[in-house]
Write a protein that holds these residues in place. Structure first.
Motif, PDB file in Angstrom:
ATOM      1  N   UNK A 264      16.466  12.900  30.394  1.00 36.56           N
ATOM      2  CA  UNK A 264      17.062  13.053  29.338  1.00 36.56           C
ATOM      3  C   UNK A 264      17.708  14.530  29.428  1.00 36.56           C
ATOM      4  N   UNK A 265      19.063  14.715  29.594  1.00 39.98           N
ATOM      5  CA  UNK A 265      19.416  16.317  29.845  1.00 39.98           C
ATOM      6  C   UNK A 265      19.698  16.195  28.274  1.00 39.98           C
ATOM      7  N   UNK A 266      19.265  17.170  27.631  1.00 39.21           N
ATOM      8  CA  UNK A 266      19.814  18.728  26.683  1.00 39.21           C
ATOM      9  C   UNK A 266      21.143  18.619  27.232  1.00 39.21           C
ATOM     10  N   UNK A 267      21.606  18.203  26.210  1.00 39.00           N
ATOM     11  CA  UNK A 267      23.448  18.582  25.981  1.00 39.00           C
ATOM     12  C   UNK A 267      24.093  19.133  24.383  1.00 39.00           C
ATOM     13  N   UNK A 268      23.945  20.418  24.668  1.00 35.71           N
ATOM     14  CA  UNK A 268      24.572  21.113  22.601  1.00 35.71           C
ATOM     15  C   UNK A 268      26.243  20.905  23.119  1.00 35.71           C
ATOM     16  N   UNK A 269      26.721  21.137  21.769  1.00 35.54           N
ATOM     17  CA  UNK A 269      28.131  21.017  20.912  1.00 35.54           C
ATOM     18  C   UNK A 269      28.986  21.964  21.619  1.00 35.54           C
ATOM     19  N   UNK A 270      30.053  22.397  22.019  1.00 35.27           N
ATOM     20  CA  UNK A 270      30.363  23.328  22.538  1.00 35.27           C
ATOM     21  C   UNK A 270      30.457  24.266  21.853  1.00 35.27           C
ATOM     22  N   UNK A 271      30.446  24.286  19.983  1.00 35.25           N
ATOM     23  CA  UNK A 271      30.409  25.583  19.502  1.00 35.25           C
ATOM     24  C   UNK A 271      28.940  26.388  19.688  1.00 35.25           C
ATOM     25  N   UNK A 272      28.366  25.350  19.290  1.00 37.51           N
ATOM     26  CA  UNK A 272      26.262  25.615  19.766  1.00 37.51           C
ATOM     27  C   UNK A 272      26.468  25.814  21.233  1.00 37.51           C
ATOM     28  N   UNK A 273      26.965  25.773  22.022  1.00 37.32           N
ATOM     29  CA  UNK A 273      26.456  26.320  23.505  1.00 37.32           C
ATOM     30  C   UNK A 273      27.416  27.518  23.483  1.00 37.32           C
ATOM     31  N   UNK A 274      28.409  28.020  22.900  1.00 36.81           N
ATOM     32  CA  UNK A 274      29.070  29.295  22.421  1.00 36.81           C
ATOM     33  C   UNK A 274      28.986  30.401  21.850  1.00 36.81           C
ATOM     34  N   UNK A 275      28.452  29.874  20.869  1.00 33.24           N
ATOM     35  CA  UNK A 275      27.108  30.438  20.167  1.00 33.24           C
ATOM     36  C   UNK A 275      25.664  31.710  20.701  1.00 33.24           C
ATOM     37  N   UNK A 276      24.827  29.732  21.170  1.00 31.42           N
ATOM     38  CA  UNK A 276      23.668  30.158  22.682  1.00 31.42           C
ATOM     39  C   UNK A 276      24.455  31.371  24.163  1.00 31.42           C
ATOM     40  N   UNK A 277      25.246  30.987  24.502  1.00 26.83           N
ATOM     41  CA  UNK A 277      26.140  31.848  25.199  1.00 26.83           C
ATOM     42  C   UNK A 277      26.119  33.333  24.812  1.00 26.83           C
ATOM     43  N   UNK A 278      26.942  33.440  23.746  1.00 34.49           N
ATOM     44  CA  UNK A 278      27.242  34.645  23.182  1.00 34.49           C
ATOM     45  C   UNK A 278      25.895  35.595  22.568  1.00 34.49           C
ATOM     46  N   UNK A 279      25.099  34.567  22.271  1.00 36.28           N
ATOM     47  CA  UNK A 279      23.545  35.505  21.516  1.00 36.28           C
ATOM     48  C   UNK A 279      22.454  35.553  22.924  1.00 36.28           C
ATOM     49  N   UNK A 280      22.981  34.912  24.267  1.00 38.57           N
ATOM     50  CA  UNK A 280      22.210  35.926  25.029  1.00 38.57           C
ATOM     51  C   UNK A 280      22.830  36.869  26.038  1.00 38.57           C
ATOM     52  N   UNK A 281      24.293  36.921  26.282  1.00 35.98           N
ATOM     53  CA  UNK A 281      25.094  37.826  26.394  1.00 35.98           C
ATOM     54  C   UNK A 281      25.212  39.311  25.573  1.00 35.98           C
ATOM     55  N   UNK A 282      24.369  39.071  24.029  1.00 36.23           N
ATOM     56  CA  UNK A 282      23.668  40.370  22.920  1.00 36.23           C
ATOM     57  C   UNK A 282      22.642  40.426  22.850  1.00 36.23           C
ATOM     58  N   UNK A 283      21.683  39.798  23.829  1.00 41.10           N
ATOM     59  CA  UNK A 283      19.671  40.070  24.207  1.00 41.10           C
ATOM     60  C   UNK A 283      20.267  40.653  24.799  1.00 41.10           C
ATOM     61  N   UNK A 284      21.237  40.609  26.380  1.00 37.68           N
ATOM     62  CA  UNK A 284      20.666  41.422  27.587  1.00 37.68           C
ATOM     63  C   UNK A 284      21.075  42.925  26.779  1.00 37.68           C
ATOM     64  N   UNK A 285      22.152  42.968  26.517  1.00 38.13           N
ATOM     65  CA  UNK A 285      22.419  44.094  26.369  1.00 38.13           C
ATOM     66  C   UNK A 285      21.691  45.002  25.100  1.00 38.13           C
ATOM     67  N   UNK A 286      21.254  44.212  24.416  1.00 40.36           N
ATOM     68  CA  UNK A 286      20.280  45.126  23.466  1.00 40.36           C
ATOM     69  C   UNK A 286      18.941  45.245  23.855  1.00 40.36           C
ATOM     70  N   UNK A 287      18.215  44.133  24.998  1.00 34.58           N
ATOM     71  CA  UNK A 287      17.357  44.635  25.224  1.00 34.58           C
ATOM     72  C   UNK A 287      17.039  44.587  26.990  1.00 34.58           C
ATOM     73  N   UNK A 288      17.802  44.895  27.388  1.00 30.58           N
ATOM     74  CA  UNK A 288      17.753  44.857  28.982  1.00 30.58           C
ATOM     75  C   UNK A 288      18.752  45.878  29.647  1.00 30.58           C
ATOM     76  N   UNK A 289      18.505  46.386  30.497  1.00 35.86           N
ATOM     77  CA  UNK A 289      18.930  47.633  30.795  1.00 35.86           C
ATOM     78  C   UNK A 289      20.548  47.182  31.697  1.00 35.86           C
ATOM     79  N   UNK A 290      20.688  46.058  31.874  1.00 40.06           N
ATOM     80  CA  UNK A 290      22.367  45.337  32.688  1.00 40.06           C
ATOM     81  C   UNK A 290      22.855  44.854  31.347  1.00 40.06           C
ATOM     82  N   UNK A 291      23.720  44.575  31.495  1.00 39.45           N
ATOM     83  CA  UNK A 291      24.917  43.657  30.618  1.00 39.45           C
ATOM     84  C   UNK A 291      24.798  42.403  31.626  1.00 39.45           C
TER      85      UNK A 291
END
Length: 89
Positions: free
Chosen positions: A1-28
């Motif tokens: 069974x694959x875990x599927x996110x709704x479109x808006x949830x997916x967009x928010x998760x991707x934005x959260x990952x981008x923000x995490x990298x921007x604030x905590x990693x040396x590379x965007x």
């Protein structure tokens, strides 16, 4: 069974990952790479979290089912007790 996110949830998760990298990693991380990383986590680690949640729900429901007799228990042979109280009034 694959875990599927709704479109808006997916967009928010991707934005959260981008923000995490921007604030905590040396590379965007870009939007496409963040989406790919999200897919990886959902496929690789998602089932582990899902299965743990299901096990916790089963345990909780098991406890509730075990206690259901306390909630819905009815004493048998109470007719005469009720009749005795009604006649005394």
């Amino acid at each position: 069974m694959s875990i599927e996110l709704e479109r808006d949830q997916r967009q928010e998760a991707v934005a959260s990952i981008e923000r995490y990298f921007a604030e905590n990693m040396e590379e965007r991380i870009g939007n496409i790479a963040a989406g790919a990383l999200l897919n990886f986590f959902l496929e690789e680690i998602g089932p582990l979290v899902y299965n743990q949640a299901v096990a916790e729900v089963q345990e909780r429901l098991g406890r509730r089912v075990a206690e259901i007799d306390l909630e819905v228990h009815e004493d048998p042979f109470t007719y005469w007790q009720k009749q005795g109280k009604a006649k005394r009034k």
